[in-house]
Design a protein around this motif. Structure first.
Motif: not given
Length: 1001
Positions: A391-397, A591-600, A626-632, A995-997
């Motif tokens: 959560q502090d990484e998100l706050l710092n961002r 596209l914004k590059y961030t961490i999952p916590e920003e979208v809950g 492989c490469v995995v990339q996800m966005a919400k 994860a979204i649910k």
């Protein structure tokens, strides 16, 4: 609940600053509380007069020193029964162990303090670092973020066994040359300083951390560092009242728990020559206690600083500090001498025992308020993890993003648009390695990188200067590794010259990663002209205030329009850059590059799920990597590369670890990345009718059995077309030799189509392929049969309708404007094999490892370029195209396909026939079959590829997700179908849904 707390906090802040609010609040720890009073009184009753004095002394503690030092500290604290320790450099585990040792040997629990203005990382490794106060001063209208910072810091401090934070600084920094406050101040606006400081204080104190605002009565307007000398503040009393004292007055009204007094000589308040404010009864007692009504703890600044010891030796200074009215002496150097001097002062009547007793009771109440009446040792298990919550990484961002300030934006250049018109170079100044800024910029489009430092040879600079002529936009990121004015903010003369030369090109967007005052200090070599007058030649100027990974990352995202800017300069730099300057920039939807916590989303849950599924696939050799990339919601929240290119080196390709920017053969994902967008664009332009017939756009088909096939049926794979044709088999004789006018082992004008390094196809053979499709039989029944054949024809249709070659059309219409520059056919033309995943060893047709060439045999015979296969690219660039689809045909404010056409192509066309397809797009089966994620909605769509690729979009508001999975599962053979047996690709996508649910719940 979080929103409710924010509303309550903001309401309190408003009430606190109403001018009629004159009542001074009692600090919380001094408010009536039976438990606190009972414990404080009981402990006080056990103390001797000398022990009560000792409760007022805090010594310094370091957790990064040798055992002998720790032993001496323990002896000092235990022998003198001191009241507290101020912790300085070290690490969290070491400090916790030292704290536990000291506490275990103290009859009265110790008050542990730290100077942690921008987080525990100000003193300790392996802990969270927040922005400097000047950075926070740039934030507009979102002081709740600063409150949250205080709250998070308080929780970390308490977890570490710390009870007091000597913060924040409420000095109004109106002297750019201030060597000690400067970036530690919220700025030069006294109202903003008071408001932001209150938010910070409330966050800490609401979470049971004592605070100490500083440096009373104001250290902002001085050019002297009190660590090394006694600063002189020559202001009048009225000037001090109107500016320096304002934040202190307002926070005292609000009930702040502590105030730290600075070592300053202020004749307007105390005319005694060379008397520091810490030793001045006029300042500590008369002004702070009596006039301002402060009731909380009064801390001295460190008593080892030259600002006090220059004229008053240790011991004497401590006694005079208590005589002046101080409650707690911080960093007493000579404890025995200090205790002796204080005892003597009591005997002499200069200090009454009663006043010392009252101060001791106050300290004990503070100890009870922070929970020392129920003291427990610091638990070492999981300490570092607990001190670094995600959560502090998100706050710092969020703090960093809110502070970014744009000081110039010529002709609204920012955010960058029309990427297809830009040839971009990034030039990192004072960094000899690829920077975080450069890495992030490269996520958006093709950016070529150059790095220059003050040590770069002139010959190299000349070469770079020559190279930069080929670009029409320069992203100049200046990396200043010193924040202090005494070191000229890390600027070198050569650095200044490089910057001045780059901005003079008129092509530069300049980002200064350093102190805002550095804008005034960039000077031309051997010249007195300020670069601030010439930096106007820059097309845009971005000020992030610091050099951190967050500022670099987010500044690049700002420039490319993924985020906006709302920051304002908190200080005046010069006549050009003044406090309050800052242009508003709105994001444009890249596209914004961030961490999952920003979208809950819980990043640990998502990572564990994806890692588990992918690692099972790799361990069972379903694919080597492989490469995995996800966005919400248009935010990239997960990007990870797994495994290696190959299992071993037996076929000539090394098992190189997969990287995020590696290119993969998209296989049938090509269908929705080339043919389908081209057709949608042509539909929008009225050039293609999906309800028209094949012969309408393929004149050679007019007399074929396909002339009257309707494109809507064709695109949904129910037009009776055969699934595929093994074109290459018709090129061989029964004995395995090549038929005439098919293949040769050497290139020539008649055999120019390179299929492998030693196999070349006859120049007219592609026409034979098209004729084979035209003349192929139709299936008897009109039903869903997945077919490649029509997609092989679309490049011809596009060229006929547009006059452009298929690849050129795609790149000019879609890929370059999107910044998806790695999407290409035949990638060996542009990229080394080291960046391209190899696919299958073809033992039947080409008899070689397929590497950097299309895996599909038919596409290979079409010079690697077809509408059904052949596209290569990175996961990131493919996602840009897919995200444009999810956004309804628009990306970065630029329309590519109309929303109406996107909706038509991505809906079920014939559900009544049991056909799940859209037009070109795959959609979820009506009953789960694994072709799509289990939770995929009816509005979702995507496609899979034979080589092990997959992409999926779900525009349903609940999910708003975009997903890309690229692998080379056919290595070394297509006979390996474990990826489908395991259902890895759709199961990984399902992990995102789950994860979204969880976040929604």
């Amino acid at each position: 609940m979080a929103n409710c707390r924010s509303v309550v906090f903001l309401l309190f802040s408003v009430l606190s600053f109403v001018s009629s609010y004159a009542q001074t609040a009692t600090p919380t720890f001094l408010q009536p509380n039976a438990r606190i009073n009972r414990w404080a009184d009981s402990v006080f009753a056990t103390l001797t007069p000398d022990e009560r004095i000792a409760q007022l002394i805090m010594v310094a503690g370091y957790s990064n020193r040798k055992p002998a030092y720790e032993d001496s500290l323990v002896t000092l604290v235990r022998t003198n029964k001191l009241g507290g320790v101020v912790m300085f450099q070290g690490g969290p585990i070491r400090q916790a162990k030292l704290t536990n040792r000291l506490q275990a040997l103290s009859t009265v629990p110790l008050l542990i303090a730290m100077d942690a203005e921008w987080g525990l990382a100000m003193r300790l490794d392996s802990t969270v670092r927040y922005p400097y106060q000047m950075t926070l001063g740039a934030i507009q209208g979102n002081d709740s973020l600063i409150y949250q910072m205080g709250a998070n810091l308080a929780r970390q401090a308490r977890r570490l066994g710390v009870h007091v934070n000597f913060a924040p600084s409420v000095d109004v920094n109106n002297n750019p040359n201030n060597p000690v406050i400067n970036f530690r101040s919220f700025g030069e606006d006294k109202y903003a300083v008071a408001r932001k400081a209150l938010a910070y204080v409330r966050g800490m104190e609401d979470n049971q951390l004592l605070t100490s605002i500083k440096h009373f009565p104001g250290h902002g307007d001085t050019g002297t560092d009190s660590h090394f000398d006694l600063p002189l503040i020559g202001k009048s009393r009225s000037q001090l009242d109107s500016l320096e004292l304002y934040p202190f007055r307002e926070l005292i009204k609000a009930g702040v728990s502590g105030v730290m007094v600075a070592h300053l000589s202020i004749p307007a308040l105390d005319t005694t020559r060379n008397r520091p404010s810490t030793l001045s009864p006029a300042i500590v007692t008369n002004l702070l206690k009596t006039e301002l009504g402060f009731q909380g703890l009064i801390f001295s600044d460190a008593m080892n600083m030259k600002g006090v010891t220059k004229y008053f030796p240790s011991g004497q200074a401590d006694e005079l500090g208590l005589e002046a009215g101080m409650d707690v002496l911080e960093f007493t150097e000579d404890v025995p001498a200090a205790l002796a001097q204080i005892r003597q002062a009591v005997l002499d009547g200069r200090i009454t025992q009663e006043s010392l007793d009252e101060r001791c009771r106050k300290v004990l109440r503070a100890k009870a308020w922070v929970g020392l009446d129920q003291y427990k040792p610091v638990v070492l298990d999981n300490l570092v993890n607990d001190l670094n919550p995600v959560q502090d990484e998100l706050l710092n961002r969020r703090l960093t993003e809110a502070s970014l300030t744009v000081l110039k934006n010529d002709r609204n250049l920012l955010p960058l648009q029309r990427l297809d018109t830009l040839r971009i170079a990034s030039v990192a100044i004072e960094s000899d390695k690829l920077t975080a800024f450069q890495q992030m910029a490269a996520n958006y489009t093709q950016v070529d990188h150059f790095n220059l430092t003050s040590k770069t040879p002139d010959s190299t600079i000349a070469q770079v200067r020559d190279s930069l002529k080929n670009y029409n936009l320069l992203l100049v990121d200046i990396h200043l590794n010193n924040i202090r004015p005494g070191a000229r903010y890390g600027l070198q003369a050569k650095t200044a010259g490089l910057v001045s030369e780059l901005v003079a090109t008129g092509k530069a967007v300049v980002t200064v990663f350093g102190n805002a005052y550095a804008l005034d200090k960039l000077t031309f070599p051997n010249d007195t002209v300020l670069v601030s007058r010439n930096i106007e030649q820059a097309r845009a100027i971005v000020m992030p205030y610091q050099l951190t990974n967050y500022t670099e990352d987010l500044s690049a995202q700002l420039i490319f329009g993924a985020i906006g800017a709302s920051g304002k300069l908190p200080v005046t730099v010069n006549q050009r850059f003044r406090a309050g300057d800052g242009l508003a920039i709105q994001p444009i939807g890249r596209l914004k590059y961030t961490i999952p916590e920003e979208v809950g989303i819980d990043s640990r849950f998502l990572t564990q799920q994806v890692d588990s599924l992918v690692n099972v696939g790799i361990s069972q050799r379903a694919f080597p990597g492989c490469v995995v990339q996800m966005a919400k919601d248009g935010k990239v929240i997960f990007r990870k590369a797994y495994g290696t290119f190959t299992y071993d080196a037996s076929l000539g390709a090394e098992p190189k670890p997969v990287q995020l920017d590696d290119l993969f053969d998209m296989a049938s994902v090509t269908k929705i990345s080339t043919s389908t967008p081209a057709l949608m664009r042509l539909v929008d332009e009225g050039k293609f009718n999906i309800d028209g017939k094949m012969a309408d756009y393929l004149p050679s088909f007019k007399k074929s059995n396909k002339a009257n096939l309707v494109w809507r049926d064709v695109l949904t794979h129910q037009a009776r077309l055969k699934a595929w044709i093994p074109f290459w088999r018709d090129t061989k004789n029964p004995d395995g030799t090549w038929k005439p006018k098919t293949f040769k082992t050497e290139r020539s004008s008649r055999f120019p189509i390179e299929v492998t390094d030693s196999l070349y196809l006859f120049r007219n053979y592609p026409k034979t392929i098209f004729e084979q499709i035209r003349d192929s039989p139709l299936n008897e029944k009109k039903e869903y049969v997945y077919s490649d054949l029509s997609f092989i024809l679309y490049p011809q249709i596009v060229k006929r309708l547009t006059g452009e070659n298929f690849e050129d059309y795609l790149k000019e219409t879609f890929y370059r404007p999107l910044g998806a520059t790695t999407l290409t056919y035949n990638p060996r033309r542009f990229y080394s094999l080291n960046r391209i995943a190899p696919t299958e060893y073809d033992s039947l047709f080409r008899n070689t490892l397929i590497w950097g060439r299309v895996h599909d045999e038919g596409a290979a015979m079409l010079n690697g370029l077809s509408g059904h296969a052949g596209l290569f690219g990175t996961a990131n660039d493919l996602m840009k195209l897919m995200e444009m689809y999810r956004q309804g045909g628009t990306y970065a404010g630029q329309p590519f396909i109309s929303a109406r056409t996107m909706a038509e192509f991505t809906r079920y066309q014939f559900p009544e026939l049991g056909n799940r397809r859209g037009l070109g797009f795959e959609k979820p089966s009506f009953t789960y079959t694994g072709n799509a994620p289990r939770s995929a909605t009816k509005d979702s769509f995507g496609h899979s590829g034979f080589t092990g690729t997959f992409t999926w979009m779900d525009p349903d508001p609940k999910y708003n997700l975009t997903y890309v999975f690229l692998s080379n599962r056919v290595y070394p053979t297509r006979n390996n179908n474990r990826i489908s047996m395991l259902n890895t690709r759709t199961n990984v996508a399902e992990a995102l849904y789950q994860a979204i649910k969880r976040g929604i719940q």
